[in-house]
Design a protein around this motif. Structure first.
Motif, mmCIF file in Angstrom:
data_model
loop_
_atom_site.group_PDB
_atom_site.id
_atom_site.type_symbol
_atom_site.label_atom_id
_atom_site.label_comp_id
_atom_site.label_asym_id
_atom_site.label_seq_id
_atom_site.Cartn_x
_atom_site.Cartn_y
_atom_site.Cartn_z
ATOM 1 N N LEU A 139 0.844 -1.200 0.000
ATOM 2 C CA LEU A 139 0.000 0.000 0.000
ATOM 3 C C LEU A 139 0.880 1.252 0.000
ATOM 4 C CD1 LEU A 139 -2.914 -0.921 2.436
ATOM 5 C CD2 LEU A 139 -2.948 -0.764 -0.065
ATOM 6 N N GLY A 140 1.911 1.225 0.833
ATOM 7 C CA GLY A 140 2.847 2.351 0.856
ATOM 8 C C GLY A 140 3.509 2.519 -0.504
ATOM 9 N N GLU A 152 -1.368 2.857 -14.674
ATOM 10 C CA GLU A 152 -2.401 1.942 -15.172
ATOM 11 C C GLU A 152 -2.902 1.056 -14.050
ATOM 12 O OE1 GLU A 152 -1.985 -0.137 -18.763
ATOM 13 O OE2 GLU A 152 -0.666 1.382 -19.649
ATOM 14 N N PRO A 153 -4.181 1.165 -13.726
ATOM 15 C CA PRO A 153 -4.730 0.407 -12.595
ATOM 16 C C PRO A 153 -4.470 -1.095 -12.702
ATOM 17 C CG PRO A 153 -6.348 1.957 -13.453
ATOM 18 C CD PRO A 153 -5.189 2.008 -14.377
ATOM 19 N N GLY A 154 -4.578 -1.615 -13.913
ATOM 20 C CA GLY A 154 -4.358 -3.048 -14.096
ATOM 21 C C GLY A 154 -2.942 -3.448 -13.717
ATOM 22 N N PHE A 155 -1.987 -2.660 -14.202
ATOM 23 C CA PHE A 155 -0.587 -2.970 -13.934
ATOM 24 C C PHE A 155 -0.271 -2.797 -12.450
ATOM 25 C CE2 PHE A 155 3.836 -1.539 -13.533
ATOM 26 C CZ PHE A 155 4.459 -2.681 -14.005
ATOM 27 N N ILE A 156 -0.866 -1.771 -11.835
ATOM 28 C CA ILE A 156 -0.621 -1.521 -10.418
ATOM 29 C C ILE A 156 -1.216 -2.649 -9.573
ATOM 30 C CG2 ILE A 156 -1.242 0.009 -8.508
ATOM 31 C CD1 ILE A 156 -0.823 2.294 -10.603
ATOM 32 N N ALA A 157 -2.406 -3.116 -9.969
ATOM 33 C CA ALA A 157 -3.013 -4.245 -9.248
ATOM 34 C C ALA A 157 -2.102 -5.460 -9.363
ATOM 35 C CB ALA A 157 -4.396 -4.548 -9.816
ATOM 36 N N LEU A 158 -1.524 -5.648 -10.557
ATOM 37 C CA LEU A 158 -0.613 -6.773 -10.760
ATOM 38 C C LEU A 158 0.613 -6.632 -9.855
ATOM 39 C CD1 LEU A 158 -0.043 -9.285 -12.634
ATOM 40 C CD2 LEU A 158 1.401 -7.742 -13.954
ATOM 41 N N SER A 159 1.198 -5.420 -9.828
ATOM 42 C CA SER A 159 2.368 -5.191 -8.964
ATOM 43 C C SER A 159 2.030 -5.489 -7.513
ATOM 44 C CB SER A 159 2.832 -3.736 -9.049
ATOM 45 O OG SER A 159 3.179 -3.415 -10.354
ATOM 46 N N ALA A 160 0.863 -5.018 -7.088
ATOM 47 C CA ALA A 160 0.454 -5.235 -5.700
ATOM 48 C C ALA A 160 0.315 -6.726 -5.426
ATOM 49 C CB ALA A 160 -0.863 -4.522 -5.423
ATOM 50 N N GLY A 161 -0.333 -7.429 -6.371
ATOM 51 C CA GLY A 161 -0.500 -8.870 -6.216
ATOM 52 C C GLY A 161 0.847 -9.559 -6.109
ATOM 53 N N ILE A 162 1.768 -9.160 -7.004
ATOM 54 C CA ILE A 162 3.099 -9.765 -6.983
ATOM 55 C C ILE A 162 3.793 -9.457 -5.665
ATOM 56 C CG2 ILE A 162 5.394 -9.677 -8.029
ATOM 57 C CD1 ILE A 162 4.022 -9.283 -10.734
#
Ligand SMILES: Nc1ncnc2c1ncn2[C@@H]1O[C@H](COP(=O)(O)OP(=O)(O)OP(=O)(O)O)[C@@H](O)[C@H]1O
Ligand SMILES: [Mg+2]
Lengths: 375, 233
Positions: free
Chosen positions: A312-313, A337-347
């Motif tokens: 989150l930080g 890009e929300p999709g890419f950021i969601a992916l980064s967060a997931g990773i």
């Protein structure tokens, strides 16, 4: 849930250590988001300037033919759903001649409204306006500056047939590319037909834009097959650009992978240290009846808490970096890009969880007697 | 009364080869439900080793432990954890509290491990226990802010909280002054009388042993004496 409570308490009991590792994760995720978004936006910008205002596919006369029929554009766009616009054009090479220069011009003739759907000319005029009445021409900025031709001037051109023609310059455009701005000119369909000696129903090519630029090769092959014409697509003509982009994507992926590995190693070593620091507590908990699995979950939860907090930080930091980048004057803007950021967060969270596997395992294997005996 | 605990030919060898220590050399005895017994012996005689085997914290090299009719030698790690949580209460030789948690949380940890939310009954019992141990008002304090004696008393409270059948205490009052020592044994006695909880207390203090009903003496890894003791409390 006790495992979670204990995990949270363990993290809280060494706030400095927890904050440090969360900051580490945050920096890693922020780097990933920033680099990823930067490369994506940069490439989108490069592709847009390469093909945003030009044809993705050009349909040319097939074997033994010199023209394409007028209805080819309509039929091509009817047969392929990816076609966003298909414009019949007449193309010719003219030579601009003034007192000391003779300059080749690549002249495209067609309906002004249709040409606009590909080249976006009406929004790219720096002088005059985009208007293609009978005998009118628009030229590029570089050409205009180099040869002193301005809106309202006359333009003398030597046609392929050898005869001269004179057009009136209605405007000057900027397509964002030096070559196009020097060599391109647009005229109306009728003038081009006159210059080429074509009938009303005859065209030299159909220019097509697609909704997905990377589908051009397949669509071109299908259209060539179906309508028995030559089909040139931008990807085949821009191999260098594309391999450059691919190399760029590859190195960006590698940077991101290394950042993630660094993050994983950071979390893993912090958790391993924490597991050692808390051996005594784990031993006590096990002595009074906590099961191996529940004990192992303590470190899984610690990893999850660190991963979620850090990620989150990292997202916040990533957005801040992108916003900061917006202040710097660069020729393109980074879009998160929300999709890419969601992916980064997931990773990020997955990496955190994975790096807890070793400490969680050693914790679940710990025998309480080791602690009880050693005081 | 029924046998709660059977120690059958317990042997424990630490290490291997030349450096092997035979800490227990075949110890057998039974403890009936409701007994209040002590284990005495010199330092290094094997008292803690014996208690750890009975408490299912360690496994014997040979022999077996039967607890409440169940052969615990056959149990896996999970089963042993369960028995430790439900059937046994520990007071260790060194007070073992969780420093990250408050006195109250430490006291109620066995119930939390069992996955229970405290009943009103357990709450009032916890408060009573705190009062009995002279710890009232300390429940919100962090465990690492207590004195050694206070920690030991919280550990004793924790052992009592799950109402186990058997409480195993290894030098429970080693860190306490005479007055607190007396209080703790009074409390043990009360619980033993009111709830029928069985106590097995390791001590090297003869005076303490004299206050129990049965004294088991370990010397050099062997049980050398097992005597009834008439305690007139
Ligand atoms: N983990 C171990 N490895 C090797 N030897 C051990 C181990 N634990 C105990 N011993 C040995 O086993 C013997 C019995 O130890 P134990 O701790 O049971 O004694 P104790 O009667 O509890 O002594 P104390 O009164 O000092 O607590 C000792 O000789 C000790 O050195
Ligand atoms: Mg001992």
């Amino acid at each position: 849930m006790l495992s979670f409570k204990i995990a949270a308490r363990f993290l809280k009991s060494s706030p400095g250590q927890s904050a440090l590792i969360m900051a580490g994760i945050a920096v890693g995720i922020a780097t990933q988001i920033f680099v990823g978004s930067l490369i994506t936006s940069l490439q989108a910008d490069l592709i847009d300037s390469a093909v945003g205002s030009s044809a993705h596919i050009t349909l040319l006369p097939g074997d033994g033919q010199t023209t394409v029929p007028g209805n080819l554009a309509a039929e091509a766009s009817g047969s392929e759903t990816l076609v966003s616009t298909a414009v019949p054009v007449r193309t010719l090479s003219g030579i601009f001649v003034d007192s000391d220069d003779s300059v080749p011009l690549s002249i495209t003739g067609g309906d002004a409204g249709l040409l606009d759907t590909i080249y976006g000319l009406s929004e790219r005029m720096t002088q005059g306006s985009f208007r293609l009445g009978e005998g009118e021409v628009v030229v590029g900025t570089v050409f205009s500056e180099k040869y002193g031709i301005e809106a309202g001037d006359e333009l003398d051109v030597l046609l392929p047939s050898g005869s001269p023609a004179t057009y009136e310059v209605s405007g000057v455009f900027d397509l964002g590319q030096a070559t196009a701005n020097e060599r391109f000119a647009f005229v109306d369909a009728g003038s081009a037909a006159d210059a080429l000696g074509m009938d009303d129903d005859e065209y030299s090519a159909v220019q097509i834009q697609l909704t997905d630029v990377f589908a051009s090769s397949e669509v071109a092959a299908r259209l060539a097959d179906e309508f028995d014409v030559e089909a040139a697509d931008w990807q085949a003509e821009n191999e260098q650009l594309l391999s450059g982009l691919a190399a760029q994507s590859g190195s960006s992926a590698m940077i991101q992978a290394f950042v993630l590995i660094a993050v994983a190693l950071g979390i893993a070593s912090t958790l391993a240290i924490s597991a050692v620091q808390k051996t005594r507590q784990i031993g006590i908990l096990k002595a009074i009846g906590m099961g191996d699995a529940a004990a192992g979950r303590i470190f899984l939860w610690q990893a999850a808490l660190l991963g979620v907090g850090g990620t989150l930080g990292g997202i916040a930091l990533g957005y801040a970096l992108i916003a900061l980048f917006g202040v710097v004057p660069v020729p393109f803007s980074i879009r998160p890009e929300p999709g890419f950021i969601a992916l980064s967060a997931g990773i990020g969270i997955t990496v955190a969880l994975l790096s807890s596997v070793i400490p969680a395992r050693s914790t679940s294997r710990l025998d309480p007697i080791e602690v009880i005996q050693n005081g | 009364m029924a046998d709660l605990l059977v120690a059958d030919a317990l042997e424990k060898v630490y290490g291997e080869g030349d450096t092997a220590t035979r800490a227990l050399k075949g110890v057998s005895f039974t403890v009936a439900e409701g007994e209040f017994a002590s284990i005495v012996g010199q330092s290094g005689s094997g008292k803690s080793t014996l208690l750890n085997l009975i408490g299912l914290l360690d496994t014997p090299s040979s022999g077996q432990v039967l607890f409440a009719g169940e052969n615990t030698t056959a149990l896996g790690r999970k089963g042993r954890s369960r028995v430790r949580n439900e059937g046994l209460g520990f007071v260790f030789q060194f007070h073992y509290l969780l420093p990250e948690f408050t006195v109250w949380e430490n006291l109620t940890m066995p119930a939390q491990i069992a996955g229970r939310t405290l009943s009103a009954d357990e709450r009032s019992r916890a408060l009573e226990t705190l009062a009995l141990l002279g710890l009232e008002g300390l429940e919100k304090k962090n465990a690492n802010q207590l004195s050694g004696g206070q920690k030991q008393r919280v550990a004793i409270g924790r052992a009592l909280m799950n109402r186990p059948k058997l409480i195993l205490a290894d030098e429970p009052t080693g860190n306490l002054d005479t007055k607190n020592t007396a209080t703790v044994y009074e409390l043990f006695r009360t619980i033993n009388a009111e709830l029928g909880t069985t106590f097995l207390i390791v001590t090297h203090d003869r005076a303490v042993a004299q206050q129990t009903d049965r004294i088991l003496e370990v010397r050099d890894g062997e049980l050398v004496q097992d005597v009834r003791n008439d305690y007139a409390g």
